[in-house]
Scaffold this active site. Sequence first.
Site, short mmCIF file in Angstrom:
data_model
loop_
_atom_site.label_atom_id
_atom_site.label_comp_id
_atom_site.label_asym_id
_atom_site.label_seq_id
_atom_site.Cartn_x
_atom_site.Cartn_y
_atom_site.Cartn_z
N LYS A 22 2.10 -8.87 2.75
CA LYS A 22 1.03 -9.43 3.59
C LYS A 22 -0.25 -9.57 2.78
O LYS A 22 -0.90 -10.60 2.78
CB LYS A 22 0.78 -8.52 4.78
CG LYS A 22 -0.52 -8.78 5.53
CD LYS A 22 -0.73 -7.88 6.71
CE LYS A 22 -1.40 -6.60 6.35
NZ LYS A 22 -2.86 -6.62 6.24
N ASN A 23 -0.59 -8.51 2.04
CA ASN A 23 -1.90 -8.49 1.36
C ASN A 23 -1.92 -9.30 0.08
O ASN A 23 -2.96 -9.43 -0.56
CB ASN A 23 -2.35 -7.05 1.12
CG ASN A 23 -2.67 -6.36 2.44
OD1 ASN A 23 -2.76 -7.01 3.48
ND2 ASN A 23 -2.81 -5.05 2.40
N CYS A 118 -13.33 -3.15 11.87
CA CYS A 118 -12.17 -2.82 12.68
C CYS A 118 -12.21 -1.31 12.85
O CYS A 118 -13.13 -0.64 12.39
CB CYS A 118 -10.89 -3.30 12.05
SG CYS A 118 -10.58 -2.51 10.50
N ARG A 123 -16.22 -1.98 7.30
CA ARG A 123 -15.72 -3.11 6.51
C ARG A 123 -16.85 -4.07 6.10
O ARG A 123 -16.88 -5.24 6.47
CB ARG A 123 -14.64 -3.88 7.27
CG ARG A 123 -13.55 -3.04 7.90
CD ARG A 123 -12.68 -2.26 6.95
NE ARG A 123 -11.81 -3.05 6.13
CZ ARG A 123 -10.59 -3.46 6.47
NH1 ARG A 123 -10.13 -3.18 7.65
NH2 ARG A 123 -9.85 -4.18 5.65
N ASP A 306 -3.19 2.66 2.36
CA ASP A 306 -2.30 2.04 3.36
C ASP A 306 -1.03 2.84 3.57
O ASP A 306 -0.23 2.49 4.43
CB ASP A 306 -1.95 0.61 2.96
CG ASP A 306 -3.16 -0.29 3.05
OD1 ASP A 306 -3.11 -1.42 2.52
OD2 ASP A 306 -4.18 0.12 3.63
N ILE A 328 -11.17 5.99 0.86
CA ILE A 328 -11.41 4.55 0.88
C ILE A 328 -12.12 4.10 2.16
O ILE A 328 -13.09 3.38 2.12
CB ILE A 328 -10.08 3.76 0.71
CG1 ILE A 328 -9.33 4.24 -0.53
CG2 ILE A 328 -10.34 2.27 0.70
CD1 ILE A 328 -10.03 3.96 -1.86
N ARG A 398 1.26 -7.26 13.03
CA ARG A 398 0.37 -7.93 12.08
C ARG A 398 0.92 -7.80 10.67
O ARG A 398 0.74 -8.70 9.84
CB ARG A 398 -1.02 -7.30 12.12
CG ARG A 398 -1.78 -7.55 13.39
CD ARG A 398 -3.18 -7.02 13.26
NE ARG A 398 -3.77 -7.47 12.00
CZ ARG A 398 -4.89 -6.96 11.49
NH1 ARG A 398 -5.51 -5.97 12.12
NH2 ARG A 398 -5.38 -7.40 10.36
C1 EPZ Z 1 -7.68 -4.65 1.49
O1 EPZ Z 1 -8.74 -4.62 2.43
C2 EPZ Z 1 -6.40 -4.62 2.31
N1 EPZ Z 1 -6.35 -5.80 3.18
C3 EPZ Z 1 -6.36 -3.34 3.15
O2 EPZ Z 1 -5.11 -3.32 3.82
C4 EPZ Z 1 -6.42 -2.15 2.19
O3 EPZ Z 1 -6.43 -0.96 2.94
C5 EPZ Z 1 -7.69 -2.25 1.34
O4 EPZ Z 1 -7.70 -3.49 0.63
C6 EPZ Z 1 -7.78 -1.12 0.31
O5 EPZ Z 1 -6.66 -1.14 -0.51
C7 EPZ Z 1 -6.00 -6.98 2.65
O6 EPZ Z 1 -5.74 -7.11 1.46
C8 EPZ Z 1 -5.95 -8.15 3.59
P1 EPZ Z 1 -11.72 -3.15 0.22
P2 EPZ Z 1 -10.28 -4.88 1.93
O7 EPZ Z 1 -12.70 -4.27 0.15
O8 EPZ Z 1 -10.27 -5.92 0.88
C9 EPZ Z 1 -15.81 -0.96 0.89
C10 EPZ Z 1 -3.66 -3.06 5.63
O9 EPZ Z 1 -3.36 -2.10 6.34
N2 EPZ Z 1 -16.44 -2.29 0.72
O10 EPZ Z 1 -11.02 -2.72 -1.04
O11 EPZ Z 1 -11.11 -5.10 3.12
C11 EPZ Z 1 -15.15 -0.85 2.26
O12 EPZ Z 1 -16.10 -0.42 3.22
C12 EPZ Z 1 -5.10 -3.31 5.27
O13 EPZ Z 1 -2.84 -3.87 5.15
C13 EPZ Z 1 -17.83 -2.36 0.60
O14 EPZ Z 1 -18.52 -1.35 0.65
O15 EPZ Z 1 -10.61 -3.47 1.30
C14 EPZ Z 1 -14.09 0.19 2.07
O16 EPZ Z 1 -14.66 1.46 2.23
C15 EPZ Z 1 -6.02 -2.28 5.87
N3 EPZ Z 1 -18.41 -3.58 0.47
C16 EPZ Z 1 -13.70 0.01 0.60
O17 EPZ Z 1 -14.70 -0.82 -0.01
C17 EPZ Z 1 -17.67 -4.74 0.42
O18 EPZ Z 1 -18.27 -5.83 0.27
C18 EPZ Z 1 -12.34 -0.65 0.41
O19 EPZ Z 1 -12.44 -1.93 0.94
C19 EPZ Z 1 -16.27 -4.64 0.53
C20 EPZ Z 1 -15.67 -3.40 0.68
#
Ligand code: EPZ
Length: 419
Positions: A22-23, A118, A123, A306, A328, A398
Site C-alpha cells: 500500500k505504502n 488521524c 500528522r 507499522d 514515530i 484500507r
Molecule cells: C508513512 O506515513 C506511512 N504512510 C505510514 O503508514 C507510516 O507509519 C509512516 O510513514 C512511518 O513509517 C504512507 O506511506 C502512506 P512520516 P507518513 O511523514 O509519511 C512527523 C500505515 O499504517 N512529520 O514519516 O505520514 C510526523 O508527525 C501508515 O500504513 C513531521 O513532523 O509518515 C510523525 O511523527 C500509518 N512533519 C513522523 O514525522 C512533516 O512534515 C513520521 O511521519 C511530516 C512528518
Amino acid sequence: MKKIIVKGGKKLSGEVSISSAKNAVLPIIAASILNGEKTTIIDAPMLQDVFVITDVLKSINADINIDRINKKIVIDTSKVISGEPDSELVRKMRASFLIMGPMIARFGRFKISLPGGCNIGSRPIDLHLKGFTSLGAQVSFGYGHVEAYASKLIGNKIYLDFPSVGATENIMMAAVLAEGETVIENAAGEPEVQDLAEFLNSMGAQVSGAGTDTIRITGVKELRSTSYKPIPDRIEAGTFMVAAAITKSKLRINGAREEHLNPIIAKLREIGVCMEKGENSIIVDGDNEFKHVDIKTMPYPGFPTDMQAQMMSLLSIVEGTSIITETIFENRFMHAGELKRMGANIKIDGRSAIIEGVERLTGSEVKATDLRAGAALILAGLAADGYTKIGDIYHIDRGYVSIEEKFLSLGADITRIEE
Ligand code: EPZ
C-alpha cells in the site's frame, strides 16, 4: 455495520501470498501525474486507500481504469488540470497530500485542502512545505487549504529535521522536473521510498541514493509513460509472521522481499520464533517457548512503527515484562485499551507501553482504532479463548487485501458479518 468475528484457539497451517505494498503504490499513483501520459501499475493491491487516491486523481480529470480481476490499474494523466482536488476525498486519506509535489512540478501552482490528522497523531506537513519552498515555491495558507505557486522550481539542498517518509517522497516528486540538482539530506530510507525512486527512474527521472539518508535528484525536462510492479508489502508479511507466532503455527509466507523484513525477523528471532528464508518466501515456525523483549520503533532500517500494534498483541501473552517504545507517532497506543478488554495487562507511560504477559487473552467486543491496530486485534483474537468481535473494520480494509480470506485459507475461524 460490518464486523469481523474470530474464534480463537485454532492452529494455522499452509501458505499465504503477500500483496503489493500500500505504502509503495500510493506515492506511485500520485507520481503518475508527472508524465502527463499513461502509467500502468501491475499487480496493484485492490485496497480502499488505492480507490480513494485514484478518485482524487479522477477529481482533477485523470482517466483511471481499474481491472480488479487482473490487479491492473491504467492511469492517463494527459488531461489532468491544475484544479483543486475534491477536498472530501483529500481529508479522507492523508496520503492524498502526496499529489502536491507532482502537481507543483507539472503545473507550477496547486491548491489543496489541508490533510486531516488521524487518530495516531497530528500528522503535520511542515517538512513537505519546507521542501517545496526550498525549491522556490511560495506557499500560503487560508480557509483550511494550502496553496503553492512556483514560476519555476530550482534544485536545492534540503535537510529534513526528521526522516519523514511522506516529505521525502513529496519533495522527490517535486524535484524530478526542477532545474538542476536537488539533494535531500536526512531523507527517509524506507523500501517504499526506494520503490518510488525506481518508479520515477522508470519514467526517465534521474534519482540516486534512495534507501540511504542522502537522495540526489537531477531535474529532467519531461517524463514518459511506464509500466511498473510495486514491491510486496513488508507490513502485511510481518503481520502474517506474527500470526504464525501468536498461534504457535508453522506458515510459509510467499512473495515478501526478505531484505525488507530484517528488523521484523531480528525481533521475532529474539522472542524465540524460528524462521528460515526460502526462495522468495519465508517459513515461520511459532511452535516454541517465547521470551519477553523490548521494542523501540525507529525509522527504517529500525523496527517499523507499522508493526508495533501487532507485536503488542503477541507480547501480551509472552511471560514476563516487555516494553514497547513508540518514537514515530505521538498517539499510537490506542489498541492497548482494546487489548486490555481482552485481558491483556498493559500500562501506558508516555511513549512507552509496559506489557506484563498473561496466560491467555479472552474473546471480547473490540474496535479497530487504526489500520494496524485492527490487524493486531485479529491476531489477538486468533489466540484468545472464545469469540472476538471487531468493529470499525473499515480501517483494516484500507491496508489489507481480503484479510479474512487469507486467514481462512490458513485455517483460521474468521468471518465478516453485517450487524
Ligand atoms: C508513512 O506515513 C506511512 N504512510 C505510514 O503508514 C507510516 O507509519 C509512516 O510513514 C512511518 O513509517 C504512507 O506511506 C502512506 P512520516 P507518513 O511523514 O509519511 C512527523 C500505515 O499504517 N512529520 O514519516 O505520514 C510526523 O508527525 C501508515 O500504513 C513531521 O513532523 O509518515 C510523525 O511523527 C500509518 N512533519 C513522523 O514525522 C512533516 O512534515 C513520521 O511521519 C511530516 C512528518
